[in-house]
Write a protein that holds these residues in place. Structure first.
Motif, PDB file in Angstrom:
ATOM      1  N   ALA A 267     -15.324  -3.659   0.180  1.00  0.00           N
ATOM      2  CA  ALA A 267     -14.797  -2.961  -1.021  1.00  0.00           C
ATOM      3  C   ALA A 267     -15.331  -3.524  -2.318  1.00  0.00           C
ATOM      4  O   ALA A 267     -15.839  -4.534  -2.475  1.00  0.00           O
TER       5      ALA A 267
ATOM      6  N   GLU B 212      -4.378  -0.675   7.354  1.00  0.00           N
ATOM      7  CA  GLU B 212      -5.365   0.142   8.071  1.00  0.00           C
ATOM      8  C   GLU B 212      -5.794  -0.531   9.368  1.00  0.00           C
ATOM      9  O   GLU B 212      -5.886   0.114  10.412  1.00  0.00           O
TER      10      GLU B 212
ATOM     11  N   HIS C 116      -3.227  -0.507   2.353  1.00  0.00           N
ATOM     12  CA  HIS C 116      -3.928  -1.775   2.181  1.00  0.00           C
ATOM     13  C   HIS C 116      -4.833  -1.959   3.402  1.00  0.00           C
ATOM     14  O   HIS C 116      -4.542  -1.443   4.491  1.00  0.00           O
TER      15      HIS C 116
ATOM     16  N   GLY D 161       0.857  -1.182   0.000  1.00  0.00           N
ATOM     17  CA  GLY D 161       0.000   0.000   0.000  1.00  0.00           C
ATOM     18  C   GLY D 161       0.889   1.226   0.000  1.00  0.00           C
ATOM     19  O   GLY D 161       2.112   1.112   0.017  1.00  0.00           O
ATOM     20  N   THR D 162       0.279   2.375  -0.029  1.00  0.00           N
ATOM     21  CA  THR D 162       1.036   3.629   0.025  1.00  0.00           C
ATOM     22  C   THR D 162       0.512   4.441   1.201  1.00  0.00           C
ATOM     23  O   THR D 162      -0.592   4.170   1.703  1.00  0.00           O
TER      24      THR D 162
ATOM     25  N   GLN E 247      -0.852   7.182   1.105  1.00  0.00           N
ATOM     26  CA  GLN E 247      -2.121   7.785   0.683  1.00  0.00           C
ATOM     27  C   GLN E 247      -3.221   6.738   0.486  1.00  0.00           C
ATOM     28  O   GLN E 247      -4.398   7.069   0.528  1.00  0.00           O
ATOM     29  N   ALA E 248      -2.849   5.491   0.250  1.00  0.00           N
ATOM     30  CA  ALA E 248      -3.822   4.421   0.003  1.00  0.00           C
ATOM     31  C   ALA E 248      -3.319   3.139   0.661  1.00  0.00           C
ATOM     32  O   ALA E 248      -2.778   2.254  -0.003  1.00  0.00           O
TER      33      ALA E 248
ATOM     34  N   LYS F  26     -13.163  -5.228   5.930  1.00  0.00           N
ATOM     35  CA  LYS F  26     -12.911  -4.078   5.041  1.00  0.00           C
ATOM     36  C   LYS F  26     -12.812  -4.537   3.587  1.00  0.00           C
ATOM     37  O   LYS F  26     -13.343  -3.865   2.696  1.00  0.00           O
TER      38      LYS F  26
END
Length: 152
Positions: free
Chosen positions: A152, A85, A81, A75-76, A78-79, A148
């Motif tokens: 999605a 999270e 995984h 993940g990054t 900003q986003a 989560k």
């Protein structure tokens, strides 16, 4: 030899039997991959090879059979995984040393078991050691990440 790591192709000049762990850390700078035991017993060096969780300390560079994903490529900032999270939400990390391997193992588990039972989690994560003993939080975070990913 050529390796694809986190979607980027790299050419490295290393001995074919050099462990992937050291290629990633020392040659390519992916320091999220940790050295723990060197004998595939702790899980700190876990990466994905062609989507499968593998102990990079025991895979020779010449034996890599597909693209490699490290924690840096999961993940990054900003986003993140879903597993990353959930790790934050459950405050799993204490010292944090084992966490990249734990997260990579959990992400691999959820790729083939989207709604894991406690036993599924224990079986998949059993080879990843945490000296801080955050196993209860790890299990909770895996369940949260599974939810989560299903949303999605």
């Amino acid at each position: 030899m050529k390796l694809t790591v986190n979607g980027t192709e790299h050419e490295v000049d290393v001995e074919p039997d050099m462990p992937l762990l050291w290629v990633l850390r020392e040659e390519l700078g992916y320091t999220g991959v940790k050295y723990g035991c060197g004998v595939a017993q702790c899980g700190a060096c876990t990466v994905h090879i062609d989507g499968e969780a593998q102990r990079s300390c025991q895979v020779a560079a010449a034996d890599v059979w597909g693209p490699v994903t490290t924690i840096e490529g999961l993940g990054t900032p900003q986003a993140l995984h879903a597993v990353q999270e959930a790790w934050i939400e459950h405050q799993v990390a204490q010292c944090g040393y084992c966490q990249s391997g734990q997260i990579m193992q959990a992400a691999a588990l959820l790729s083939y078991a989207p709604d894991p039972t406690d036993q599924d989690i224990d079986d998949a994560m059993g080879g990843n050691l945490c000296r801080c003993g955050t196993y209860t939080r790890i299990r909770a975070a895996v369940k949260t990440a599974a939810a989560k990913l299903q949303e999605a």
